[in-house]
Design a protein around this motif. Structure first.
Motif, PDB file in Angstrom:
ATOM      1  N   LYS A   1      27.368  44.872  45.865  1.00  7.84           N
ATOM      2  CA  LYS A   1      27.775  45.769  44.798  1.00  7.84           C
ATOM      3  C   LYS A   1      29.184  46.097  45.229  1.00  7.84           C
ATOM      4  O   LYS A   1      30.173  46.062  44.332  1.00  7.84           O
TER       5      LYS A   1
ATOM      6  N   GLU B   1      31.090  43.433  43.872  1.00 11.36           N
ATOM      7  CA  GLU B   1      31.536  43.329  42.532  1.00 11.36           C
ATOM      8  C   GLU B   1      32.335  44.220  42.152  1.00 11.36           C
ATOM      9  O   GLU B   1      33.118  43.932  41.002  1.00 11.36           O
ATOM     10  N   SER B   2      32.485  45.496  42.508  1.00 14.64           N
ATOM     11  CA  SER B   2      33.474  46.738  42.391  1.00 14.64           C
ATOM     12  C   SER B   2      33.860  46.906  43.689  1.00 14.64           C
ATOM     13  O   SER B   2      33.244  48.043  44.204  1.00 14.64           O
TER      14      SER B   2
ATOM     15  N   GLY C   1      38.941  51.138  39.204  1.00 16.55           N
ATOM     16  CA  GLY C   1      37.997  50.062  39.295  1.00 16.55           C
ATOM     17  C   GLY C   1      37.769  49.500  37.554  1.00 16.55           C
ATOM     18  O   GLY C   1      37.483  48.259  37.363  1.00 16.55           O
ATOM     19  N   VAL C   2      37.662  50.594  36.665  1.00 19.11           N
ATOM     20  CA  VAL C   2      37.568  50.217  35.353  1.00 19.11           C
ATOM     21  C   VAL C   2      38.873  49.226  35.117  1.00 19.11           C
ATOM     22  O   VAL C   2      38.499  48.584  34.097  1.00 19.11           O
TER      23      VAL C   2
ATOM     24  N   TYR D   1      40.793  47.346  36.764  1.00 23.32           N
ATOM     25  CA  TYR D   1      40.527  46.213  37.502  1.00 23.32           C
ATOM     26  C   TYR D   1      39.600  45.230  36.662  1.00 23.32           C
ATOM     27  O   TYR D   1      39.665  44.025  36.409  1.00 23.32           O
ATOM     28  N   SER D   2      38.371  45.816  36.269  1.00 21.60           N
ATOM     29  CA  SER D   2      37.254  44.978  35.536  1.00 21.60           C
ATOM     30  C   SER D   2      37.669  44.721  34.057  1.00 21.60           C
ATOM     31  O   SER D   2      37.523  43.465  33.732  1.00 21.60           O
TER      32      SER D   2
ATOM     33  N   TYR E   1      41.029  44.199  33.313  1.00 11.95           N
ATOM     34  CA  TYR E   1      41.800  43.046  33.211  1.00 11.95           C
ATOM     35  C   TYR E   1      41.314  41.694  33.887  1.00 11.95           C
ATOM     36  O   TYR E   1      41.679  40.822  33.292  1.00 11.95           O
ATOM     37  N   LYS E   2      40.230  41.910  34.729  1.00 11.86           N
ATOM     38  CA  LYS E   2      39.326  40.495  34.813  1.00 11.86           C
ATOM     39  C   LYS E   2      38.786  40.195  33.513  1.00 11.86           C
ATOM     40  O   LYS E   2      38.789  38.934  33.449  1.00 11.86           O
ATOM     41  N   GLU E   3      38.180  41.074  32.738  1.00 10.64           N
ATOM     42  CA  GLU E   3      37.509  40.610  31.593  1.00 10.64           C
ATOM     43  C   GLU E   3      38.267  39.887  30.388  1.00 10.64           C
ATOM     44  O   GLU E   3      37.883  39.191  29.728  1.00 10.64           O
TER      45      GLU E   3
ATOM     46  N   LYS F   1      40.010  36.028  32.105  1.00 10.59           N
ATOM     47  CA  LYS F   1      38.923  35.251  31.359  1.00 10.59           C
ATOM     48  C   LYS F   1      39.478  34.406  30.337  1.00 10.59           C
ATOM     49  O   LYS F   1      38.985  33.233  30.176  1.00 10.59           O
TER      50      LYS F   1
END
Length: 97
Positions: free
Chosen positions: A22, A25-26, A77-78, A80-81, A83-85, A89
């Motif tokens: 985990k 992942e985050s 964290g949100v 960053y996720s 940004y990745k998504e 991508k």
């Protein structure tokens, strides 16, 4: 059941591996937890040298600082996720076409 039994150690190892998984992942979750623990520890240390400050005011300030650390880590964290998504991508899919 003794602490040396195989089921206890395998259970602990599986929980540890889940925590590590985990964390990969985050990564902001352990950062938030560490920050929270550090602020609470600092608050407890400063409790002895608070001088004229009331106990309730000191505890409220410590609680607000710890919550701010956790909320800040969750926000980053949100972000960053997201940004990745939504940024990384689409670039990868455009490169593969």
């Amino acid at each position: 059941m003794s602490a040396d039994s195989p089921s206890w150690s395998s259970e602990t190892q599986s929980q540890t591996s889940k925590l590590i998984e985990k964390s990969k992942e985050s990564p902001f979750v352990p950062i938030g937890m560490t920050g929270f623990a550090a602020i609470v520890g600092l608050g407890l240390y400063k409790l002895r040298t608070r001088k004229d400050t009331k106990m309730s005011v000191h505890l409220i300030h410590t609680r607000v600082a710890a919550q701010a650390c956790v909320v800040g880590a969750m926000t980053f964290g949100v972000l960053y996720s997201m940004y990745k998504e939504y940024v990384v991508k689409p670039k990868e899919t455009n490169l593969s076409k």
